[in-house]
Design a protein around this motif. Structure first.
Motif, PDB file in Angstrom:
ATOM      1  N   TYR A  39      34.045  41.181  33.536  1.00 38.14           N
ATOM      2  CA  TYR A  39      34.465  42.498  34.004  1.00 38.14           C
ATOM      3  C   TYR A  39      34.845  42.465  35.480  1.00 38.14           C
ATOM      4  N   ALA A  40      34.175  41.637  36.284  1.00 43.39           N
ATOM      5  CA  ALA A  40      34.545  41.516  37.693  1.00 43.39           C
ATOM      6  C   ALA A  40      35.984  41.036  37.823  1.00 43.39           C
ATOM      7  N   VAL A  41      36.363  40.040  37.044  1.00 44.44           N
ATOM      8  CA  VAL A  41      37.725  39.517  37.099  1.00 44.44           C
ATOM      9  C   VAL A  41      38.716  40.516  36.514  1.00 44.44           C
ATOM     10  N   GLN A  42      38.357  41.167  35.419  1.00 41.08           N
ATOM     11  CA  GLN A  42      39.248  42.186  34.856  1.00 41.08           C
ATOM     12  C   GLN A  42      39.497  43.307  35.855  1.00 41.08           C
ATOM     13  N   ASN A  43      38.448  43.766  36.531  1.00 42.97           N
ATOM     14  CA  ASN A  43      38.603  44.847  37.501  1.00 42.97           C
ATOM     15  C   ASN A  43      39.397  44.392  38.723  1.00 42.97           C
ATOM     16  N   ALA A  44      39.186  43.143  39.153  1.00 46.85           N
ATOM     17  CA  ALA A  44      39.979  42.605  40.260  1.00 46.85           C
ATOM     18  C   ALA A  44      41.455  42.521  39.879  1.00 46.85           C
ATOM     19  N   ALA A  45      41.725  42.073  38.668  1.00 47.47           N
ATOM     20  CA  ALA A  45      43.109  41.980  38.199  1.00 47.47           C
ATOM     21  C   ALA A  45      43.770  43.355  38.146  1.00 47.47           C
ATOM     22  N   ASP A  46      43.024  44.363  37.720  1.00 43.51           N
ATOM     23  CA  ASP A  46      43.571  45.726  37.674  1.00 43.51           C
ATOM     24  C   ASP A  46      43.947  46.211  39.076  1.00 43.51           C
ATOM     25  N   ILE A  47      43.101  45.903  40.067  1.00 40.79           N
ATOM     26  CA  ILE A  47      43.397  46.293  41.450  1.00 40.79           C
ATOM     27  C   ILE A  47      44.653  45.577  41.944  1.00 40.79           C
ATOM     28  N   GLY A  61      39.192  34.203  31.867  1.00 39.07           N
ATOM     29  CA  GLY A  61      38.625  35.529  32.056  1.00 39.07           C
ATOM     30  C   GLY A  61      37.554  35.639  33.113  1.00 39.07           C
ATOM     31  N   THR A  62      37.162  34.515  33.752  1.00 37.76           N
ATOM     32  CA  THR A  62      36.072  34.573  34.730  1.00 37.76           C
ATOM     33  C   THR A  62      36.443  33.989  36.090  1.00 37.76           C
ATOM     34  N   ALA A  63      37.645  33.465  36.242  1.00 35.47           N
ATOM     35  CA  ALA A  63      38.123  32.950  37.527  1.00 35.47           C
ATOM     36  C   ALA A  63      39.517  33.505  37.785  1.00 35.47           C
ATOM     37  N   LEU A  64      39.844  33.690  39.061  1.00 36.88           N
ATOM     38  CA  LEU A  64      41.123  34.307  39.419  1.00 36.88           C
ATOM     39  C   LEU A  64      41.648  33.705  40.712  1.00 36.88           C
ATOM     40  N   PHE A  65      42.953  33.469  40.750  1.00 37.81           N
ATOM     41  CA  PHE A  65      43.645  33.052  41.966  1.00 37.81           C
ATOM     42  C   PHE A  65      44.769  34.039  42.223  1.00 37.81           C
ATOM     43  N   ALA A  66      44.929  34.457  43.465  1.00 42.20           N
ATOM     44  CA  ALA A  66      46.011  35.373  43.826  1.00 42.20           C
ATOM     45  C   ALA A  66      46.676  34.880  45.094  1.00 42.20           C
ATOM     46  N   VAL A  67      47.982  35.178  45.223  1.00 47.33           N
ATOM     47  CA  VAL A  67      48.737  34.739  46.397  1.00 47.33           C
ATOM     48  C   VAL A  67      49.730  35.806  46.812  1.00 47.33           C
ATOM     49  N   ASP A  68      49.861  35.967  48.108  1.00 44.60           N
ATOM     50  CA  ASP A  68      50.893  36.783  48.726  1.00 44.60           C
ATOM     51  C   ASP A  68      51.765  35.814  49.520  1.00 44.60           C
ATOM     52  N   LEU A  69      52.929  35.481  48.981  1.00 44.33           N
ATOM     53  CA  LEU A  69      53.724  34.389  49.521  1.00 44.33           C
ATOM     54  C   LEU A  69      54.346  34.737  50.866  1.00 44.33           C
ATOM     55  N   GLY A  70      54.285  33.768  51.768  1.00 42.01           N
ATOM     56  CA  GLY A  70      54.906  33.907  53.069  1.00 42.01           C
ATOM     57  C   GLY A  70      56.283  33.273  53.103  1.00 42.01           C
ATOM     58  N   HIS A  89      32.566  33.805  44.575  1.00 41.96           N
ATOM     59  CA  HIS A  89      32.299  33.567  43.148  1.00 41.96           C
ATOM     60  C   HIS A  89      31.951  34.861  42.429  1.00 41.96           C
ATOM     61  N   THR A  90      32.220  34.889  41.134  1.00 47.34           N
ATOM     62  CA  THR A  90      32.205  36.133  40.357  1.00 47.34           C
ATOM     63  C   THR A  90      30.910  36.384  39.607  1.00 47.34           C
TER      64      THR A  90
END
Length: 424
Positions: A22-30, A59-68, A81-82
Motif C-alpha cells: 500500500y505504501a508503494v501504491q499510494n506513492a505511485a498515485d501521488i 508492488g513493493t519497490a519504486l523508482f522515480a525520475v525527473d529528467l534533467g 525503504h517501504t
C-alpha cells in the motif's frame, strides 16, 4: 504546508499504508497526480526530454525520475525503504486450540515484541487467485478489528515485569475468536479472503499477509505518534520533496523493500533495480555505457532512514558527546565501522544546505558498546560506487508497534530534501 499540517499528512499516508504494497501504491498515485508516467520493466522505454517517470517492481519497490538536461551531470537521489517490522502469516496458518482460533505467524524484522500485545490488529497484503481460468492478484486490507495477541495475567506470570523473555514461537499467536470444535478453524483464511475479494474460497491460490495495528496516528503537542515511522516517515518526506521540487537537473527517488531483513531480495537494495533503472535511462536517451559511468561518478545519494533521539528515561544508551534531541533537526549518521556512508565529502553538502535554510543539523554516533543498525546507503555505495550520506529524523521507540517523532524534524527534513533536489 507548515510543520503541523505536514505531520498530519504523514499520519494520513501511514494510516493508509498498512504494509509495503500500500505504501508503494499510494506513492505511485501521488506521482501520477503530479504528472509522472509509469514505465514497465518488461517494455521498451520511450523517454522524452525532461520527462517524469516511475517504475514499480513487484508492488513493493519504486523508482522515480525527473529528467534533467544532461544525464551525464549525474543523478541526485534520495533512497528509503517501504517496510517495517511486523508479523507475517505462515502457510496453513489456522490453529484450533483450547477453545480458540489462533493464527501461525513468523516475525519479519526486529521488532519490540511486547508492544504488539493487547492491541487491536488486522491483516493486509496481497492475494493471488484464479479468475476466469487465469491468475489474478489484488491488494487486500481487512479494514476491521480482527485479531489480538493477549498478555498472560500477571498472577500467572509474576516475572513479566522483571526478566520474562517472550518466546516468538510459543507466546505470539494472534487470536481470532473462540470456537467449540477444532474443525471450525479449517479454511478460515481462505474464506476470509474469498469474502473480501468476492471470489470462491477454492479460487484462492496464495497470499502474502502481514499484521498491522488498527490504532490511528496521533499528534501529541509537538510530537506525532504512529506505527511504521521507520521508514515511511522518510518515504513521505522524500516523496513530497521530490514531487514539489522544480529543477533542470536529474532527480531520482528510490524506495526499496526488504531493508529490515537484509535487503537481499529482488526488491531490496542488493538487487540491481536501481542500477538497472539508471542504466536504462542512459541508454534510452541515446547515451553510452561510458556516459553511465560518468553520470555515476557525478551522482549523490541521500540514504534517508530514521535516527535515534536520546531517550530521557534511558539517557545512558546514547553517546555522551553526540546527544540527538527530538525537534532539533535532521541527523547525519556516522559510523567508523561503515554501517553508515557519511563521509567528510558528503556531509559538507547537507550541512551547507541546512545552513542556507537556517535549520539545525545533528550528528549521531553509536556508543562503543552498542551495535546499531545499517541502511540501504552502504549497499548502494558499494554496489554502484555512488557517493552517499546517511541521514534520518530523530525518533523514540524505533521498531515498536508505535513510534514517536518530532513535528518540526519531519518538516525540516522535507525542506532539506527539497533544497537538495532544487539546487544546481
Amino acid at each position: 504546508m507548515k510543520s503541523l499540517e505536514f505531520s498530519k499528512d504523514l499520519i494520513k499516508f501511514i494510516d493508509e499504508s498498512p504494509v509495503s504494497y500500500y505504501a508503494v501504491q499510494n506513492a505511485a498515485d501521488i506521482l501520477r497526480e503530479k504528472g509522472f508516467h509509469e514505465l514497465k520493466e518488461n517494455e521498451k522505454w520511450e523517454i522524452r526530454p525532461s520527462g517524469r517517470y516511475f517504475v514499480v517492481r513487484d508492488g513493493t519497490a519504486l523508482f522515480a525520475v525527473d529528467l534533467g538536461e544532461d544525464l551525464r551531470d549525474g543523478f541526485d537521489i534520495i533512497g528509503s525503504h517501504t517496510e517495517s517490522p511486523t508479523f507475517k502469516l505462515k502457510s496453513k496458518a489456522e490453529i484450533g486450540a483450547h477453545g480458540y482460533l489462533k493464527l501461525n505467524v513468523e516475525a519479519y524484522g526486529g521488532m519490540i515484541y511486547s508492544t504488539w500485545l493487547d492491541r487491536t490488529l488486522s491483516l493486509a497484503g496481497k492475494v493471488v487467485y484464479e479468475k476466469d481460468g487465469r491468475l489474478s492478484s489484488s491488494l487486500i486490507n481487512i479494514d476491521r478489528d480482527l485479531l489480538t495477541i493477549p498478555n498472560a495475567a500477571i498472577h500467572m506470570n509474576r516475572t513479566v515485569n522483571k526478566d520474562f523473555a517472550i518466546n516468538p514461537q510459543d507466546n505470539l499467536y494472534p487470536l481470532v475468536k473462540t470456537i467449540k470444535e477444532k474443525a471450525e478453524a479449517d479454511g478460515f483464511i481462505q474464506n476470509l479472503l474469498a469474502d473480501e475479494l468476492k471470489v470462491e474460497a477454492c479460487d484462492i491460490i496464495d497470499y502474502d499477509l502481514a499484521l498491522y495495528d488498527r490504532q490511528k496516528g496521533a499528534i501529541i503537542n509537538d510530537m506525532y505518534q504512529v506505527g511504521r515511522i521507520d521508514n515511511l516517515g522518510s518515504v513521505h518526506s522524500s516523496l513530497r520533496a521530490f514531487v514539489d521540487s522544480k529543477s533542470t537537473k536529474t532527480n531520482c527517488l528510490i524506495l526499496n523493500d526488504s531493508e529490515e531483513i537484509g535487503s537481499r531480495t529482488r526488491t531490496g537494495a542488493f538487487s540491481p533495480f536501481l542500477k538497472d533503472c539508471l542504466n536504462r535511462l542512459i541508454l534510452a536517451t541515446g547515451l553510452t555505457e561510458e556516459d553511465y559511468y560518468i553520470a555515476i561518478d557525478n551522482s549523490y545519494l541521500i540514504s534517508a532512514d530514521q535516527a535515534h533521539a536520546i531517550h530521557p528515561n534511558f539517557a545512558q544508551f546514547s553517546d555522551p558527546t553526540n546527544e540527538v534531541r527530538m525537534n532539533e533537526g535532521l541527523v547525519i549518521k556516522i559510523a567508523a565501522n561503515g554501517a553508515y556512508t557519511s563521509s567528510i565529502e558528503t556531509k559538507a553538502r547537507i550541512i551547507k544546505i541546512a545552513r542556507d535554510l537556517g535549520v539545525n543539523i545533528q550528528t549521531f554516533h553509536n556508543r562503543n558498546d552498542k551495535q546499531g543498525g545499517s541502511t540501504i546507503g552502504p549497499i548502494a555505495a558499494a554496489t554502484l560506487g555512488i557517493k552517499s550520506i546517511d541521514v534520518g529524523e530523530p525518533i523514540l521507540a524505533m521498531h515498536s508497534i508505535r513510534e514517536l517523532g518530532g513535528v518540526e524534524d519531519h518538516y525540516q527534513a522535507y525542506q532539506i530534501y527539497k533544497r537538495f533536489y532544487e539546487e544546481d
